[in-house]
Write an enzyme that holds these catalytic residues in place. Structure first.
Site, PDB file in Angstrom:
ATOM      1  CG  HIS A   1      -1.806   1.194   1.305  1.00 35.32           C
ATOM      2  ND1 HIS A   1      -2.746   1.479   0.333  1.00 35.32           N
ATOM      3  CD2 HIS A   1      -1.900   2.183   2.211  1.00 35.32           C
ATOM      4  CE1 HIS A   1      -3.380   2.590   0.657  1.00 35.32           C
ATOM      5  NE2 HIS A   1      -2.881   3.048   1.800  1.00 35.32           N
TER       6      HIS A   1
ATOM      7  CG  ASP B   1      -1.137   6.383   2.173  1.00 34.73           C
ATOM      8  OD1 ASP B   1      -2.216   5.889   1.784  1.00 34.73           O
ATOM      9  OD2 ASP B   1      -0.734   6.289   3.336  1.00 34.73           O
TER      10      ASP B   1
ATOM     11  CG  ASP C   1      -5.620   3.730   4.797  1.00 33.77           C
ATOM     12  OD1 ASP C   1      -6.495   3.935   5.645  1.00 33.77           O
ATOM     13  OD2 ASP C   1      -4.543   4.339   4.773  1.00 33.77           O
TER      14      ASP C   1
ATOM     15  CG  HIS D   1      -7.139   7.274   1.301  1.00 31.59           C
ATOM     16  ND1 HIS D   1      -6.794   6.325   0.367  1.00 31.59           N
ATOM     17  CD2 HIS D   1      -6.231   7.162   2.290  1.00 31.59           C
ATOM     18  CE1 HIS D   1      -5.725   5.662   0.784  1.00 31.59           C
ATOM     19  NE2 HIS D   1      -5.369   6.154   1.952  1.00 31.59           N
TER      20      HIS D   1
END
Length: 1040
Positions: free
Chosen positions: A259, A261, A371, A576
């Site tokens: 993951h 971001d 997430d 997000h």
């Protein structure tokens, strides 16, 4: 074999094995100390730069001699190292590693290509030069190591989420060549897993003791100084792990994952390098482990790598063909699940799925959003419309109040659409393959007996990093061993296929998946929220006017390329951790620049489309007003007159999706039959505004003492209460500063009291009446507001300017309503939700702060009060009090968040009957979409014109655009949705030259059974509650 004592103590035996593999204790004589053998130094040189240079440019710089122990920095700079190495002849036949430890994140370059990331935090501190050095292999080699001056999770000063430390320095602590002992590594993995089994199963389990005694025997046999003892020890481990489990064992599907971001505690540009570091490492693992599959989401990140690391990107495409590199998600980025509009969510999939199809030959079949801070109830319908029926996430494991009752279930959206959802029961998307994690995946599963399969995402995440060889080695050993669930390396598709086979007993969750945490993100960084709303609307308008110009002008070229670029910028900002405001200052500044890019270029495209739309029509020069929603508009608008640019008001009527000429001084319409606005200031300083529809009374401080619906005489403000009451709260969360507003903040409510005599009359009536006042919020912050009532308008507007300089404070505005209802209504994407008063059971109480888009409403049987806004999202209704969240003041990860000047508008609308009957939805559109007034560069039409209208107020025509794959560039896409929550038959009227009409999905793929017949320029459409429908309209060529 050494004889074991007759009695053994569990703890001393366990800790004996622990110390034998410890990286801290007794490394001079334990097994861990033998992981690396002979070593030799390397020759280092370096150069430091504030820029993120491409490899080709970096290697041309002047390098200076360097050595282990050197410091470099500061934060966000880059230090490039040239590493010159000579491998000793005596190492032939051995595995050779470059051992590298430094602060910051590193990327190894070999022969001009990125080959592996090196990061201490990601447990990657060596690069395999050769798995077995051959005599013919070159002995001399030059590598480059690019070290970013930031950690895996940024560079926070004092804590992870603190603002970055701009002066932080970094150090190189190790750089050498060494022989790696793979047999020692294998034994270490065995022993760590045996300890995990012993601890995880506990002292009352026979298999636990078997694991512990096997590990103890291995320690007895294994002499770290004598490698010839290793095989016997490894044989004991193989015997243990070779004991198989039963057929009923739970199956864990382990998928490599990383993951990353897209921006968070580091800027966008650093994410590009994070992708290269993480994915080059994954490529090496896929080369060495053919059964290993790696799931990768976010088309934006792949496009970055394609543009900046083409060699690495080609490798990813090759492994995708082999089935090891698996694109997932189908979206441009892993967006926030609450704040983006419904159309923006559709575009995430439209841009993402088209990218994956073009670059990897197929679309994604799983939505991947591990997430994010909540999940809109319209996501199931949007997913299904984009070809996706599977969804993976895990963020609801963070719920603060209630434990979500399922890990595998069907999720039913607002319209009834269903998708299969899986939350990996280990409650993490960054597993490391430990026994503890594997066992938790089984024991924590809340759907035991309903399904016998679970997902397991392994690899360092958030800041990248991804899987390691050690993680893979652990999972392989746990493949099928007694006392443990089965573990198989799988793809997301294999996991969901297994879950679908077991889906007959699964439960269904209906409605929103609300995250009971991070609800401060609905408000933090108000400018990012405002930019998001404005840019969504600008792109809507550009597409609409460009589509109409395309229909009416043979010469007009639809700006598809420009619009794609602008949409992708907006979608990027909807990641997000960006639109939510939970990012560092550098990211917020970049995002604001992207918004400005969208505004600037969007307005240029708007002017071009408007000019083309009316080119050649007879009429005077001047302004045209455009209505960009499918509603007829009657508005008071400003018209500029004369050379000095004085503004006067005029009443304008513009048809649905069309235009009308701006009034001139000689063409101002009479006000009748509408009543003009009446303004009166009393001797006590209070002001009354009345337009015959509503009557507003403000006290001398600007608070609302009365709001009456004139036709019925019904008062909307609770007796003895004040509306438009600004309130200040202490806002100190437990940890996640920019993210969280805690329930206890409600206990610190402090009304902000104004001074009598500050209220003054602004506009004196006629087409508009207003009053304005100043309010000192605190010694550091102040507010000014104009309260505006227009002729014929069913709501009163509050134009607000705030100069905000606070620390851990939360500003809201409240409206106590003379309404009693057990539930309130909140607008979401393509519809609305009704939620119970949060003072009831725990599932409602956890919603003390919720999100909404353009409006909320509190209604009883025949009367209600709606609160509208033009750029806010955080809100709540407690009892009879409607509250709009305005500004926060968190200090991490951005100390400047929300500081400075803000402008925003909210409005209050009392209404008879339900909000549907009263037109609250239309009113909110009017507030957010003021009439477009664009200059006519040449002759402008002197008549009105409408392109589309819809016969039912329940159906909203949301989007008009050119089709993505319009071969003749003469096909439009229309998107409509049912907004009231009802079954509707309606007519879509058009004045455009439509040749053919067909239903399509959200990806604009034709429905083979969706042909629509055109009758007298009308199309009949049928909707179920909250259904979204898309149409393809093929246009006839225009005459000109």
């Amino acid at each position: 074999m050494a004889a074991a004592p007759f009695l053994k103590h569990w703890r001393t035996t366990f800790e004996r094995v622990e110390k034998f593999v410890s990286p801290i204790y007794f490394t001079d004589c334990n097994l861990r100390g033998r992981l690396f053998g002979d070593s030799c130094p390397v020759t280092l040189s370096s150069f430091l730069t504030p820029e993120r240079l491409p490899y080709e440019k970096a290697v041309q710089q002047n390098f200076s001699p360097a050595q282990v122990g050197d410091s470099f920095g500061p934060t966000w700079w880059t230090c490039w190292f040239r590493v010159e190495l000579v491998i000793p002849e005596v190492w032939v036949g051995k595995e050779v590693h470059l051992c590298w430890e430094s602060d910051g994140e590193s990327l190894v370059w070999r022969d001009g290509e990125p080959v592996q990331g090196l990061t201490k935090e990601g447990e990657k501190t060596s690069y395999v030069l050769s798995e077995r050095l051959h005599a013919a292999d070159p002995r001399s080699l030059t590598l480059y190591v690019e070290v970013a001056c930031n950690g895996l999770l940024g560079a926070g000063k004092g804590s992870m989420i603190a603002a970055p430390d701009p002066e932080k320095m970094f150090q190189l602590s190790q750089a050498k060549l060494a022989v790696f002992h793979r047999d020692v590594h294998n034994l270490l993995v065995d022993l760590e897993l045996l300890l995990g089994v012993a601890k995880g199963l506990g002292e009352d389990n026979q298999r636990s003791f078997q694991a512990l005694y096997t590990a103890n025997q291995m320690v007895n046999i294994c002499d770290p100084a004598q490698p010839e003892t290793y095989p016997a020890a490894e044989a004991l481990a193989s015997k243990f792990f070779g004991q198989r489990g039963g057929e009923s064992q739970h199956t864990i599907h382990a998928t490599g994952h990383c993951h990353i971001d897209t921006a968070w505690l580091w800027p966008f540009k650093e994410t590009v390098r994070k992708c290269a570091r993480s994915w080059s490492t994954a490529v090496k693992l896929m080369e060495r482990n053919t059964e290993f599959t790696f799931a990768c989401s976010q088309a934006q990140q792949l496009e970055w790598v394609k543009n900046q690391y083409p060699g690495l990107y080609a490798q990813l495409q090759e492994f995708a063909c082999r089935g090891q590199f698996v694109p997932v998600g189908g979206t441009w980025v892993e967006m926030d699940g609450n704040l983006p509009s419904g159309e923006a969510m559709v575009r995430q999939f439209l841009q993402g799925q088209n990218f994956f199809l073009q670059e990897f030959g197929k679309m994604c079949s799983e939505f991947w959003l591990p997430d994010t801070f909540g999940y809109s109830a319209q996501l199931p319908q949007i997913m299904q419309g984009c070809g996706i029926k599977r969804f993976l996430t895990q963020k609801l494991s963070w719920n603060l109040v209630n434990s979500f009752p399922h890990h595998t279930f069907f999720w039913e959206g607002l319209d009834g659409s269903q998708v299969l959802v899986h939350f990996p029961p280990g409650d993490s998307y960054g597993m490391q393959g430990s026994v503890e994690e594997v066992l938790k995946t089984v024991t924590n599963n809340r759907d035991k007996g309903r399904t016998n399969h679970s997902g397991f995402l392994f690899g360092f995440g958030d800041g990248g990093g991804g899987p390691t060889q050690t993680m893979l080695d652990r999972l392989k050993r746990l493949g099928n061993t007694d006392g443990q669930p089965r573990v198989q390396l799988s793809s997301p598709g294999q996991l969901f296929t297994a879950l679908e086979r077991d889906s007959g007993q699964l439960c269904t969750w209906v409605g929103e998946l609300f995250l009971e945490l991070h609800n401060g993100t609905y408000t933090t960084h108000a400018q990012l929220k405002k930019g998001n709303r404005e840019c969504e609307q600008i792109l809507h308008d550009v597409e609409l006017l460009s589509s109409l110009a395309l229909a009416r002008s043979a010469q007009f070229l639809y700006p598809a390329v420009q619009l794609q670029r602008l949409w992708r910028l907006l979608l990027l900002n909807q990641f997000h951790d960006v639109v939510t405001g939970s990012c560092i200052q550098l990211v917020a500044e970049d995002a604001m620049n992207y918004y400005e890019d969208i505004r600037s270029h969007g307005n240029t495209l708007l002017s071009a489309a408007a000019a083309a739309l009316c080119a050649g029509e007879p009429g005077p020069k001047g302004l045209r007003h455009y209505q960009h929603t499918a509603l007829e508009a009657h508005r008071s608008v400003g018209t500029t007159q004369g050379l000095v640019g004085l503004t006067r008001l005029a009443l304008v009527t513009v048809p649905s999706i069309g235009y009308a000429p701006a009034p001139t001084p000689t063409s101002l319409q009479p006000l009748l039959p509408q009543q003009p606005v009446f303004v009166m200031q009393e001797t006590d300083g209070s002001v009354t505004l009345d337009n015959g529809i509503i009557r507003v009374r403000l006290d001398p401080t600007g608070c609302l003492t009365s709001l009456v619906l004139v036709a019925s005489g019904r008062e909307a403000i609770a007796e003895g209460a004040l509306g438009n009451q600004f309130v200040l709260f202490d806002d100190v969360p437990l940890y996640w500063d920019a993210w969280d507003v805690m329930d206890y903040h409600l206990e610190t409510r402090k009304p902000v009291r104004g001074q009598a005599g500050t209220l003054a009359v602004g506009a004196e009536g006629g087409l508009r009446g207003s009053a304005w006042f100043l309010l000192q919020i605190s010694p550091n912050s102040r507010l000014s507001q104009e309260v505006v009532l227009d002729v014929g308008c069913p709501y009163v507007r509050f134009h607000t300017e705030v100069h905000w300089h606070e620390t851990h404070k939360f500003l809201k505005v409240e409206f106590p309503a003379r309404v009693r209802s057990p539930q309130a209504t909140y607008e979401i994407q393509f519809g609305h939700l009704q939620e119970a008063d949060p003072q009831q059971h725990s599932w409602d109480w956890a919603r003390y702060e919720v999100w909404a888009h353009r409006w909320i409403d509190l209604s009883e049987c025949d009367f209600g009060l709606a609160l509208l806004n033009n750029c806010k999202y955080g809100t709540s209704v407690r009892g009879n009090v409607l509250s709009l969240s305005l500004l926060r003041a968190p200090k991490a990860p951005d100390v400047t968040a929300d500081m400075g000047r803000h402008e925003f508008t909210y409005a209050l609308m009392p209404h008879k009957g339900s909000f549907q009957e009263a037109g609250v939805i239309q009113a909110a559109y009017n507030l957010n979409f003021p009439l477009l007034a664009l200059p006519a560069p040449g002759p402008a039409p002197d008549t009105t014109w409408s392109a589309f209208s819809v016969s039912s107020p329940a159906v909203v025509l949301e989007t008009i655009k050119q089709a993505e794959k319009s071969h003749q560039h003469r096909t439009l896409v229309l998107r409509l949705y049912e907004a009231h929550g009802s079954h509707v038959d309606c007519w879509l009227h058009t004045s455009l030259p439509v040749q053919e009409a067909t239903l399509c999905d959200l990806l604009e793929q034709r429905d083979p059974t969706g042909h629509l017949s055109l009758q007298d320029n009308r199309l009949k459409l049928t909707f179920s509650p909250f259904q979204v429908r898309s149409l393809l309209l093929v246009l006839q060529p225009p005459a000109n």
